[in-house]
Scaffold this motif. Structure first.
Motif, PDB file in Angstrom:
ATOM      1  N   LEU A 312       0.803  -1.228   0.000  1.00 50.40           N
ATOM      2  CA  LEU A 312       0.000   0.000   0.000  1.00 50.40           C
ATOM      3  C   LEU A 312       0.832   1.272   0.000  1.00 50.40           C
ATOM      4  O   LEU A 312       0.405   2.292  -0.544  1.00 50.40           O
ATOM      5  CB  LEU A 312      -0.930   0.016   1.222  1.00 50.40           C
ATOM      6  CG  LEU A 312      -1.845  -1.192   1.411  1.00 50.40           C
ATOM      7  CD1 LEU A 312      -2.627  -1.042   2.717  1.00 50.40           C
ATOM      8  CD2 LEU A 312      -2.798  -1.339   0.233  1.00 50.40           C
ATOM      9  N   GLY A 316      -1.012   4.612   2.300  1.00 46.85           N
ATOM     10  CA  GLY A 316      -1.943   3.737   1.600  1.00 46.85           C
ATOM     11  C   GLY A 316      -3.315   3.605   2.208  1.00 46.85           C
ATOM     12  O   GLY A 316      -4.161   2.867   1.684  1.00 46.85           O
ATOM     13  N   HIS A 408      -5.284  -3.948  -4.199  1.00 42.36           N
ATOM     14  CA  HIS A 408      -5.734  -2.663  -3.678  1.00 42.36           C
ATOM     15  C   HIS A 408      -5.266  -1.534  -4.591  1.00 42.36           C
ATOM     16  O   HIS A 408      -4.153  -1.565  -5.114  1.00 42.36           O
ATOM     17  CB  HIS A 408      -5.183  -2.461  -2.261  1.00 42.36           C
ATOM     18  CG  HIS A 408      -5.877  -1.393  -1.488  1.00 42.36           C
ATOM     19  ND1 HIS A 408      -5.620  -0.050  -1.670  1.00 42.36           N
ATOM     20  CD2 HIS A 408      -6.829  -1.464  -0.506  1.00 42.36           C
ATOM     21  CE1 HIS A 408      -6.371   0.660  -0.846  1.00 42.36           C
ATOM     22  NE2 HIS A 408      -7.112  -0.173  -0.128  1.00 42.36           N
ATOM     23  N   SER A 410      -4.211   1.385  -3.908  1.00 40.06           N
ATOM     24  CA  SER A 410      -2.981   2.001  -3.395  1.00 40.06           C
ATOM     25  C   SER A 410      -1.756   1.192  -3.781  1.00 40.06           C
ATOM     26  O   SER A 410      -0.681   1.754  -4.032  1.00 40.06           O
ATOM     27  CB  SER A 410      -3.054   2.146  -1.872  1.00 40.06           C
ATOM     28  OG  SER A 410      -4.053   3.065  -1.495  1.00 40.06           O
ATOM     29  N   THR A 411      -1.904  -0.139  -3.842  1.00 39.62           N
ATOM     30  CA  THR A 411      -0.791  -0.990  -4.242  1.00 39.62           C
ATOM     31  C   THR A 411      -0.438  -0.760  -5.704  1.00 39.62           C
ATOM     32  O   THR A 411       0.742  -0.677  -6.069  1.00 39.62           O
ATOM     33  CB  THR A 411      -1.134  -2.469  -4.007  1.00 39.62           C
ATOM     34  OG1 THR A 411      -1.372  -2.682  -2.613  1.00 39.62           O
ATOM     35  CG2 THR A 411      -0.018  -3.389  -4.482  1.00 39.62           C
TER      36      THR A 411
END
Length: 679
Positions: A312, A316, A408, A410-411
């Protein structure tokens, strides 16, 4: 102190050259090729690059450095076809594998390595068990005798010290990086090692380092990110490095009922002792108390780093509560014992006492050296990032969380940015990161497709990205080997030089890995060390490094030092306009003592024990004084853009040709120059 004026002038130019160089643009068309139904289209011509400049840029970004004539080979093959081969990573490695035969550990399993390269404590236990020494007093021997007993036993059993294993780990890395045909795979393996960092400073990681790099990072370097993330999570190297193998659900420490149970057991034991009853019940209770005391409890190290550093990012969107609950998800993720001497004997006995089929039905999981201990897993309900993990989810909770993190948003942004920083520039444009992140999401985290999106983008080819990256010390060492087409007989010597310049590979302590930005590597001391390295290479002063400067120029000897500077600048800096570089470096070739001066000042200015710190300002008067050991009033005036050979040409050999010493100095200055430091 005026004798240092040339060096000081060079220092000023070093710092000035840290800026970006603009290139003229020429309009043209796109270039296309298809890779597994994904279109590769390199818009380098629209960004003003010739095909040769584009080939050199690809080699700078996707290899550890161009080899002699490799630009010609890439152009002839076709840039897209060359990249396709690198993305496939299936080029034959016969020559590399032959070189790696000198390092037997590279093909061993974790268990084989643990047997062949034991720690001293393990050897002592083996000595006692086999009765090699007459009594149990080995530890009481004088240090020299103690070591002699260990060495004798190891020779008898054909065992090797772990220091030998560390040398093999490092040496094989140098050899792979310098000589692998599948260069992109090796570059990405180094990238992912830095991203999912472990360190050999932690003893538990030494046995696991080679399988970690080989079977986890290199294997998944260009595959799906989720597969890579899961493999690192289950790796004994990561489990040991971040202590997750010790993380267990400890009811005796974390719940009121558990603490009451422990107090009750203590009370019962005391009552039995008063009665003089130390029988079966007493032994059972003391055993339970001992187990409770040995349980480590929850460890949040891995849970924090998998979110902050692996997926993240620090911003994140997770909280401390998410970290704690993620740590509970990963309780019981541990290491299966390697042998009778290494690992939890409790787990080994548990596995041996019960049939494997029975353990599997009870929720235990074993995958090679990974072991999920169901009885050490937190069985309560958890909530991570708003997702509920119902109670009693077992091993599948970890799989679910890894899937959640790998997918995700954010990842996607975090991994896209890190790849762009590595392959494009220290501050990649947001537009490029957005494109790469979108592909990451759309392709289910397919790293190959993210790289193709990157190379398809105009931002990759923009003049602002050309040679914007600064080589780390290890990259400098390996690119030098490749540029000179050198033979490496003692690779550990090159590691020592990389360490001197601030990068001790495999030994970075923090889980962040080495920073991937030029400011971390470039300061006064490090620049001098790099020049010192160039001089040492050119003067053949690095043991086991062999090459021929004349052969590099097709057995032609330049007619003068200035001609040599021009010839070897073009050879070592392919497809660059070397005019300015020649103008800047010409004054240095007139000083026959330049190598000694650089070595002396570098020794004073560089702290070899620590990585260089980023400077607060570049090119300050303090930097100038340190590099030249002179006052600001003695700072030389800026030279004009013209070079007078008659003023800057040193003594020549018969016939006007540069002698071997002079030629070596010229090549060393080029290798140590700011332009060679860029990729």
């Amino acid at each position: 102190m005026k004798k240092y004026s040339h060096l000081v002038g060079f220092a000023a130019l070093v710092l000035a050259l840290l800026g970006l160089t603009a290139w003229q643009k020429e309009a043209s068309d796109w270039s296309y090729v298809s890779y597994h139904d994904v279109r590769i289209k390199m818009p380098f011509k629209k960004e003003g690059l010739s095909v040769r400049q584009a080939a050199a840029h690809l080699l700078n970004r996707f290899t550890f450095g161009a080899k002699p004539n490799q630009v010609d080979e890439v152009v002839q093959q076709g840039l897209e076809n060359w990249l396709t081969q690198q993305l496939d990573a299936t080029l034959p490695e016969d020559s590399l594998n032959q070189k790696l035969e000198a390092y037997p550990a590279v093909t061993m399993s974790v268990s084989e390595i643990a047997v062949k390269y034991p720690v001293d404590g393990q050897v002592i236990r083996m000595i006692k068990k086999e009765g090699f020494y007459p009594d149990d007093s080995v530890a009481k021997l004088a240090p020299k005798d103690y070591q002699n007993v260990i060495d004798s036993f190891m020779r008898l059993k054909v065992l090797h010290h772990q220091s030998e294993l560390v040398k093999q780990i490092i040496s094989q890395k140098v050899i792979r990086s310098a000589f692998s045909n599948n260069q992109l795979q090796e570059v990405l393996t180094s990238f992912w090692f830095n991203h999912f960092n472990i360190t050999l400073n932690k003893n538990e990681c030494v046995n696991h380092a080679i399988p970690y790099e080989r079977d986890v990072l290199r294997k998944h370097a260009m595959g799906k990110f989720e597969d890579l993330l899961l493999s690192t999570a289950k790796s004994p190297a990561m489990l040991a490095y971040l202590d997750n193998y010790r993380s267990v659900a400890n009811e005796y420490n974390s719940t009121e009922d558990g603490m009451n149970k422990l107090r009750d057991m203590y009370t019962q034991v005391e009552q039995l002792k008063l009665k003089g009853d130390t029988g079966k019940t007493y032994k059972a209770l003391t055993g339970k108390i001992k187990n409770a005391q040995n349980v480590q409890g929850l460890n949040e190290n891995y849970a924090r780093e998998i979110m902050e550093l692996h997926t993240l990012g620090v911003d994140g969107g997770y909280t401390q509560t998410d970290v704690t609950n993620a740590a509970k998800v990963f309780t019981g993720w541990t290491i299966f014992p390697l042998n009778d001497y290494i690992g939890s004997q409790y787990i080994k006995k548990l596995y041996e006492k019960s049939k494997e089929e029975k353990l599997l039905t009870e929720g235990y999981v074993r995958d090679s050296c990974f072991f999920f201990a169901q009885n050490r897993h937190d069985k309560t309900e958890k909530v991570v990032l708003g997702t509920v993990f119902p109670a009693n989810g077992g091993f599948n909770e970890g799989l679910q969380l890894i899937h959640l993190l790998a997918h995700h948003p954010s990842t996607a942004k975090f991994i896209a940015r890190k790849l762009a920083v590595r392959f494009v520039s220290d501050n990649p444009p947001a537009s490029l990161i957005d494109k790469m992140a979108a592909t990451f999401t759309k392709s289910d985290g397919d790293i190959r497709q993210v790289l193709i999106t990157m190379v398809n983008a105009k931002e990759f080819w923009n003049s602002n990205a050309l040679r914007e990256k600064t080589k780390s010390p290890f990259e400098l060492v390996i690119s030098t080997v490749r540029s000179l087409d050198a033979k490496v007989e003692l690779p550990f010597q090159l590691f020592i030089w990389s360490q001197k310049m601030g990068e001790k590979i495999y030994h970075y302590l923090a889980p962040t890995g080495f920073p991937d930005k030029g400011l971390y590597w470039i300061n006064t001391g490090s620049l001098l060390s790099r020049m010192n390295f160039g001089i040492a290479v050119a003067n053949q002063q690095i043991a086991g490094l062999k090459y021929s400067l004349v052969l590099l120029n097709h057995n032609h000897e330049p007619e003068s030092p200035l001609a040599a500077l021009e010839t070897y600048s073009k050879l070592l800096l392919p497809e660059r306009d070397v005019t300015a570089t020649i103008q800047r470096l010409s004054p240095l070739i007139s000083d026959p003592e330049i190598g000694k001066k650089i070595a002396t000042i570098a020794a004073k200015s560089t702290n070899n024990a620590l990585p260089p710190e980023p400077p607060t300002t570049m090119g300050s008067s303090n930097d100038m004084m340190m590099m030249g050991e002179m006052s600001p009033s003695e700072k030389p005036k800026e030279k004009k853009n013209t070079v007078s050979p008659s003023m800057n040409t040193p003594s020549l050999a018969v016939g006007g040709k540069p002698n071997n010493k002079m030629l070596s100095q010229i090549v060393g200055i080029i290798i140590g120059s700011p332009e060679f430091q860029r990729r």
